[in-house]
Enzyme design. Structure first.
Site, PDB file in Angstrom:
ATOM      1  N   CYS A 119       0.794  -1.229   0.000  1.00  0.00           N
ATOM      2  CA  CYS A 119       0.000   0.000   0.000  1.00  0.00           C
ATOM      3  C   CYS A 119       0.826   1.279   0.000  1.00  0.00           C
ATOM      4  O   CYS A 119       0.265   2.374  -0.043  1.00  0.00           O
ATOM      5  CB  CYS A 119      -0.943  -0.014   1.193  1.00  0.00           C
ATOM      6  SG  CYS A 119      -1.959  -1.508   1.246  1.00  0.00           S
ATOM      7  N   HIS A 141      -2.693   7.550   6.580  1.00  0.00           N
ATOM      8  CA  HIS A 141      -2.937   6.258   5.940  1.00  0.00           C
ATOM      9  C   HIS A 141      -4.296   5.726   6.377  1.00  0.00           C
ATOM     10  O   HIS A 141      -5.056   5.220   5.547  1.00  0.00           O
ATOM     11  CB  HIS A 141      -1.818   5.278   6.287  1.00  0.00           C
ATOM     12  CG  HIS A 141      -1.884   4.008   5.522  1.00  0.00           C
ATOM     13  ND1 HIS A 141      -1.896   3.974   4.141  1.00  0.00           N
ATOM     14  CD2 HIS A 141      -1.975   2.710   5.924  1.00  0.00           C
ATOM     15  CE1 HIS A 141      -1.965   2.724   3.733  1.00  0.00           C
ATOM     16  NE2 HIS A 141      -2.021   1.940   4.787  1.00  0.00           N
ATOM     17  N   THR A 174      -8.606  -0.097  10.249  1.00  0.00           N
ATOM     18  CA  THR A 174      -8.372  -1.321  11.018  1.00  0.00           C
ATOM     19  C   THR A 174      -7.957  -0.908  12.426  1.00  0.00           C
ATOM     20  O   THR A 174      -7.309   0.129  12.613  1.00  0.00           O
ATOM     21  CB  THR A 174      -7.274  -2.184  10.372  1.00  0.00           C
ATOM     22  OG1 THR A 174      -6.063  -1.446  10.283  1.00  0.00           O
ATOM     23  CG2 THR A 174      -7.699  -2.626   8.979  1.00  0.00           C
ATOM     24  N   GLU A 182      -0.822   4.658  14.053  1.00  0.00           N
ATOM     25  CA  GLU A 182      -0.512   5.864  13.286  1.00  0.00           C
ATOM     26  C   GLU A 182      -0.824   7.116  14.102  1.00  0.00           C
ATOM     27  O   GLU A 182      -0.060   8.086  14.091  1.00  0.00           O
ATOM     28  CB  GLU A 182      -1.299   5.893  11.976  1.00  0.00           C
ATOM     29  CG  GLU A 182      -0.916   7.071  11.095  1.00  0.00           C
ATOM     30  CD  GLU A 182      -1.600   7.081   9.741  1.00  0.00           C
ATOM     31  OE1 GLU A 182      -1.158   7.846   8.862  1.00  0.00           O
ATOM     32  OE2 GLU A 182      -2.579   6.319   9.551  1.00  0.00           O
ATOM     33  N   LYS A 192     -10.117   7.630   3.308  1.00  0.00           N
ATOM     34  CA  LYS A 192     -10.519   6.323   2.802  1.00  0.00           C
ATOM     35  C   LYS A 192     -12.019   6.072   2.938  1.00  0.00           C
ATOM     36  O   LYS A 192     -12.567   5.188   2.279  1.00  0.00           O
ATOM     37  CB  LYS A 192      -9.699   5.219   3.479  1.00  0.00           C
ATOM     38  CG  LYS A 192      -8.251   5.228   2.975  1.00  0.00           C
ATOM     39  CD  LYS A 192      -7.415   4.122   3.557  1.00  0.00           C
ATOM     40  CE  LYS A 192      -6.057   4.025   2.862  1.00  0.00           C
ATOM     41  NZ  LYS A 192      -5.207   5.203   3.038  1.00  0.00           N
ATOM     42  N   HIS A 229      -9.984   1.884   0.511  1.00  0.00           N
ATOM     43  CA  HIS A 229      -8.532   1.694   0.516  1.00  0.00           C
ATOM     44  C   HIS A 229      -8.143   1.153  -0.854  1.00  0.00           C
ATOM     45  O   HIS A 229      -8.419  -0.005  -1.191  1.00  0.00           O
ATOM     46  CB  HIS A 229      -8.133   0.725   1.618  1.00  0.00           C
ATOM     47  CG  HIS A 229      -6.650   0.610   1.804  1.00  0.00           C
ATOM     48  ND1 HIS A 229      -5.739   1.316   1.053  1.00  0.00           N
ATOM     49  CD2 HIS A 229      -5.902  -0.146   2.654  1.00  0.00           C
ATOM     50  CE1 HIS A 229      -4.514   1.013   1.420  1.00  0.00           C
ATOM     51  NE2 HIS A 229      -4.597   0.121   2.396  1.00  0.00           N
ATOM     52  N   PHE A 238       2.090  -3.349   3.940  1.00  0.00           N
ATOM     53  CA  PHE A 238       2.432  -4.592   4.615  1.00  0.00           C
ATOM     54  C   PHE A 238       3.952  -4.781   4.620  1.00  0.00           C
ATOM     55  O   PHE A 238       4.669  -4.310   3.740  1.00  0.00           O
ATOM     56  CB  PHE A 238       1.789  -5.776   3.905  1.00  0.00           C
ATOM     57  CG  PHE A 238       0.328  -5.971   4.210  1.00  0.00           C
ATOM     58  CD1 PHE A 238      -0.330  -5.174   5.117  1.00  0.00           C
ATOM     59  CD2 PHE A 238      -0.393  -6.980   3.579  1.00  0.00           C
ATOM     60  CE1 PHE A 238      -1.673  -5.358   5.401  1.00  0.00           C
ATOM     61  CE2 PHE A 238      -1.735  -7.190   3.855  1.00  0.00           C
ATOM     62  CZ  PHE A 238      -2.376  -6.373   4.758  1.00  0.00           C
TER      63      PHE A 238
END
Length: 402
Positions: free
Chosen positions: A169, A298, A302, A309, A327, A332, A390
């Site tokens: 991402c 970002h 989740t 963050e 988002k 996303h 990731f």
């Protein structure tokens, strides 16, 4: 780092085609998310950000070798906001060999590969023949991660260095850093950067297997968030060395990258990789954190990502920072998130609209005052964009006005 001029930029998302559609939706707080209508009969119960019109928009016949959903979206995105004209002007100034192509993607055209495997020809049990891809999908280039980069190179006629970045991402945020290094090293004078990712079974069912997909529209930084909403998008920008005496226009001022490698899918629990990327971006830009007016987070919605963050942001910025996740508008968009959210940061610099966070109502107590739900309107000098992938692939960009 030496600043780079941004000659043109665009994004096509579930909100529509080009910057005007994006700006209108951000201002009116209109989400592009819809209940999942992608795929066959066994669809996940979730919400997605789907781009309308791709099914009715085949590639021109001269580009049919690259035909697939992902490259269709790339072609559609290239037609917006004067992008093609800006590329032509860069070629006229520097020559096609001196303009690089740096693309970011997560899954590229894997949707075509999925279809090819579901339609394998059957040579017969006793024929001794191997099963093969159907003739219309027996095109090797669309079954590689470099499908996007190769397509864009042919679609634009650019002949400089051509690179595809695939770091999950953070992919299409890292393209800005890669282009800056190519130009600084003297390997190019300008670059077309961008990213495209489209919906496919591997994405939807893969993220669902990780228990990260929300059954409702995503709610970044909300105390009751349960997961992300996946989307698709494409976007591009033209970067170029500054001409002498330039005093107007938007610029890439800094980038920061880190690889904390804490876990395959979870961020570092103290946000160390995220902070390192942000600090390096500020250092390359030559500015202090207090000078940043807007930060596009970002913010995937989740539980772990958002809280970590927020912790990293609170450790670096004052309460006055306006930070939000977009988002809830687009979903996303994975490998395209970096370019889409960079476009949003550039729009904030250009028109003063600072998006908040859509769909969210109850702030997570773990989040600092920097995290805003409501939009704001004010002129700013610098905007940042965070993109975290990731495996601990973190990228942060700083944009400014000349």
């Amino acid at each position: 780092m030496p600043a780079l001029a941004i000659r043109a930029y665009t994004a096509t998302t579930a909100l529509g085609r080009g910057r005007d559609a994006l700006s209108e939706a951000l201002r009116s707080r209109r989400s592009g998310l819809r209940r999942n209508d992608f795929g066959g009969e066994e669809r996940l119960d979730c919400w997605i950000g789907r781009v309308d019109g791709l099914e009715q928009s085949p590639l021109p016949s001269a580009l049919s070798d690259w035909e697939c959903r992902n490259n269709r979206l790339a072609w559609m995105s290239l037609q917006q906001d004067g992008l093609q004209e800006a590329v032509a002007e860069a070629i006229a100034r520097h020559g096609a060999d001196r303009v690089a192509v740096v693309m970011g993607t997560s899954t590229s055209s894997i949707g075509a590969t999925e279809e090819a495997y579901t339609r394998l020809s059957d040579g017969g049990e006793n024929s001794g023949e191997a099963r093969r891809f159907p003739a219309d999908l027996a095109r090797p280039i669309i079954h590689t991660p470099h499908s996007l980069g190769d397509f864009v190179r042919h679609a634009t006629g650019l002949r400089g260095p051509c690179i595809t970045v695939a770091t999950a991402c953070s992919s299409s945020a890292k393209v800005f850093a890669q282009a800056a290094r190519l130009i600084q090293a003297g390997l190019a004078d300008a670059a077309l950067v961008g990213g495209v990712d489209t919906l496919c079974g591997s994405v939807l069912f893969g993220f669902n297997a990780l228990q990260l997909v929300s059954p409702e529209p995503c709610r970044p930084f909300d105390a009751n968030r349960v997961g992300l909403s996946l989307g698709e998008a494409g976007g591009f920008a033209v970067l170029e060395r500054l001409a002498g005496g330039e005093t107007e226009g938007l610029q890439l001022r800094g980038y920061g990258e880190s690889s904390d490698a804490h876990h395959m899918s979870a961020p570092h629990p103290e946000g160390l990789g995220a902070q390192l990327a942000m600090r390096d971006a500020l250092a390359r830009a030559g500015i202090d954190a207090s000078e940043v007016g807007y930060l596009n987070l970002h913010g995937t919605a989740t539980p772990a990502n958002d809280s970590i963050e927020a912790l990293a942001v609170a450790g670096m910025f004052s309460d006055s920072l306006h930070a939000g996740s977009t988002k809830g508008w687009t979903g996303h968009t994975l490998g395209a998130a970096g370019i889409v959210e960079s476009v949003i940061a550039l729009l904030a610099l250009e028109n003063g609209l600072l998006p908040g966070t859509l769909n969210s109502a109850t702030p997570d107590p773990a989040c600092g005052p920097q995290i805003r739900f409501d939009n704001a309107q004010r002129d700013i000098g610098f905007a940042m964009n965070n993109s975290f992938g990731f495996g601990g692939n973190n990228a942060c960009l700083v944009f400014g006005r000349a």
